[in-house]
Design a protein around this motif. Structure first.
Motif, PDB file in Angstrom:
ATOM      1  N   PRO A 117       0.824  -5.044  -5.554  1.00 35.89           N
ATOM      2  CA  PRO A 117      -0.442  -4.511  -5.037  1.00 35.89           C
ATOM      3  C   PRO A 117      -1.238  -5.537  -4.245  1.00 35.89           C
ATOM      4  CG  PRO A 117      -0.130  -3.893  -7.340  1.00 35.89           C
ATOM      5  CD  PRO A 117       0.924  -4.892  -7.021  1.00 35.89           C
ATOM      6  N   ASN A 390       1.735   1.759  -4.168  1.00 38.32           N
ATOM      7  CA  ASN A 390       1.502   1.195  -2.836  1.00 38.32           C
ATOM      8  C   ASN A 390       1.057   2.246  -1.830  1.00 38.32           C
ATOM      9  OD1 ASN A 390       2.361  -1.149  -4.013  1.00 38.32           O
ATOM     10  ND2 ASN A 390       3.871  -1.647  -2.457  1.00 38.32           N
ATOM     11  N   ILE A 393      -2.621   2.500  -2.269  1.00 39.00           N
ATOM     12  CA  ILE A 393      -3.293   1.303  -1.758  1.00 39.00           C
ATOM     13  C   ILE A 393      -3.418   1.389  -0.233  1.00 39.00           C
ATOM     14  CG2 ILE A 393      -3.035  -1.184  -1.406  1.00 39.00           C
ATOM     15  CD1 ILE A 393      -1.884  -1.371  -4.196  1.00 39.00           C
TER      16      ILE A 393
END
Length: 440
Positions: A117, A390, A393
């Protein structure tokens, strides 16, 4: 109730809790607690507390918050920006070069931070807007960062490798070495697909004329950025040398690395004020607590499954398969892939690695090679729904890019990881050659 039925009910309850947004650690802990009380009585409450505490009361786990602090010092400072700028200096003006430089930056930042991350967020904040400004398709811009971020759990030093080593009682230093070449292999595969994707998109990837002139004018600044990054790279190199050379234990190396990276962040970027230091400590504390809670809850979950003979039934069913060992490996890979869709890497490793390792050894597979294959499977889970950390994110970094475009841009990179697993099966020396060379 038979173990198979119990296992199905526990799995459904766990998925239901995660579907309504329950944090992973609390979902695992609550399902385990209910299963133990209903299955074995109130007396299991004593073992619940003991197991929860003992699962993280290991000196080896001290390395995890230390490596996270090291990564936080890098991620919360302008190191990612400088790393990105220095690579852009060399690659930014060739077809597809900016996207390739982003993957390269992810690879190096993964070694600095050890966190997927953190890698995804640090490089994505800079790389995605710049790629879109220079004409890259949204899918390529988002996909290459989402995939490049996954390298954080494979390229050493990796927190997930530490968890695997402690869970299976294997050498953490050897695990780090085993992940180095496969990590570089995946980075190369990502770069190859990025070039193909840019050409398929109709010639995107060449910088616009104004951007090229701007990059040319910023050569001096980019070179200074490279100089600022070099001390951090030297720290990582020294840590890996200390681990591989047997100079220090992972915990000792992590502590020294955390101190040096924090000191460098303060000296190089002049982070003297309390606010940036507080941010570094807050981020490190938050991620450390999250991971340790997941480890403890996953250990309790594994204890609950074992107490109700669910684990033994599953392991016995896999071991009883009278099939070729590669078919067995295919079944295990499919299981890991599905688990990675729903659970974070740390939880999957803590729950499955101790169960699968005896089966792997019985089938005459190398445990360190298997650690790499397992990790790549979990990397795929980071860029595939429904959890796909991900993906979210990237969506948070660039909310104007539709989640569908992020997903479609990331899927080809997931196929690159599948190709990487296939290559490891045909050429296991990719993972085993370097550890054998260095350690023996």
């Amino acid at each position: 109730m038979d173990p198979v039925t119990s296992g199905i009910l526990i799995g459904v309850a766990l998925l239901a809790l995660m579907a309504i947004g329950t944090p992973i650690a609390f979902a695992l802990g609550s399902v385990s607690l209910v299963a133990l009380v209903l299955g074995r009585g109130m007396s299991e409450l004593v073992y619940f507390g003991e197991t929860f505490y003992n699962s993280i009361a290991s000196f080896g786990f001290v390395a995890i918050p230390m490596f996270i602090l090291m990564g936080s010092a890098v991620a919360s400072s302008p190191t990612g920006r400088d790393l990105y700028r220095s690579l852009d200096l060399w690659l930014g003006r060739v077809p597809g070069g900016l996207a390739i430089s982003n993957i390269g930056a992810c690879s190096i930042f993964a070694a600095l931070s050890g966190s997927s991350p953190a890698t995804c967020a640090a490089i994505g904040k800079l790389g995605i807007p710049e790629m879109r400004k220079r004409g890259y398709p949204d899918g390529v811009a988002a996909g290459c960062i989402a995939a490049g971020g996954t390298l954080g759990i494979l390229i050493p030093p990796s927190v997930t490798m530490i968890v695997y080593g402690i869970s299976t009682e294997t050498s953490i230093g050897r695990l780090f070495i085993a992940g180095a070449l496969p990590g570089l292999m995946l980075a190369v595969l990502f770069m190859v697909w990025t070039v193909i994707a840019c050409k398929m998109a109709g010639g995107y990837g060449n910088p616009l004329a104004a951007a090229a002139e701007q990059a040319k004018g910023n050569v001096e600044g980019n070179l200074k950025a490279l100089v600022r990054v070099l001390p951090f790279l030297a720290v990582v190199t020294g840590i890996l040398f200390a681990l591989y050379g047997g100079v220090a234990t992972p915990t000792e190396a992590a502590a020294v690395g955390a101190f040096l990276c924090l000191a460098l962040a303060i000296l190089v970027y002049r982070l003297w004020q309390p606010a940036p230091l507080k941010l570094i400590m807050r981020d490190a504390l938050r991620e450390s607590v999250m991971i340790m809670l997941i480890i403890a809850a996953a250990e309790v979950f594994a204890y609950a499954l074992s107490s109700m003979f669910i684990t033994q039934t599953i392991a016995g069913g896999i071991a009883a398969l009278e099939v070729n060992r590669w078919v067995l490996m295919g079944v295990i890979n499919l299981f890991l892939l599905v688990a990675g869709f729903f659970l974070p890497p740390v939880a999957v490793i803590v729950m499955t690695a101790p169960i699968l390792l005896p089966i792997i050894l019985q089938a005459h597979f190398d445990p360190y090679w298997f650690a790499v294959v397992l990790t790549i499977n979990l990397e795929i889970g980071l860029i595939t729904p429904p959890v796909g950390l991900n993906l979210f994110i990237i969506n948070g970094i660039a909310p104007d890019i539709a989640l569908r475009d992020v997903l479609l841009g990331s899927l080809p990179y997931a196929l690159c990881m599948v190709l990487g697993i296939v290559l490891l099966c045909f050429f296991p020396a990719i993972a085993t050659w370097l550890p054998d060379l260095i350690i023996g």
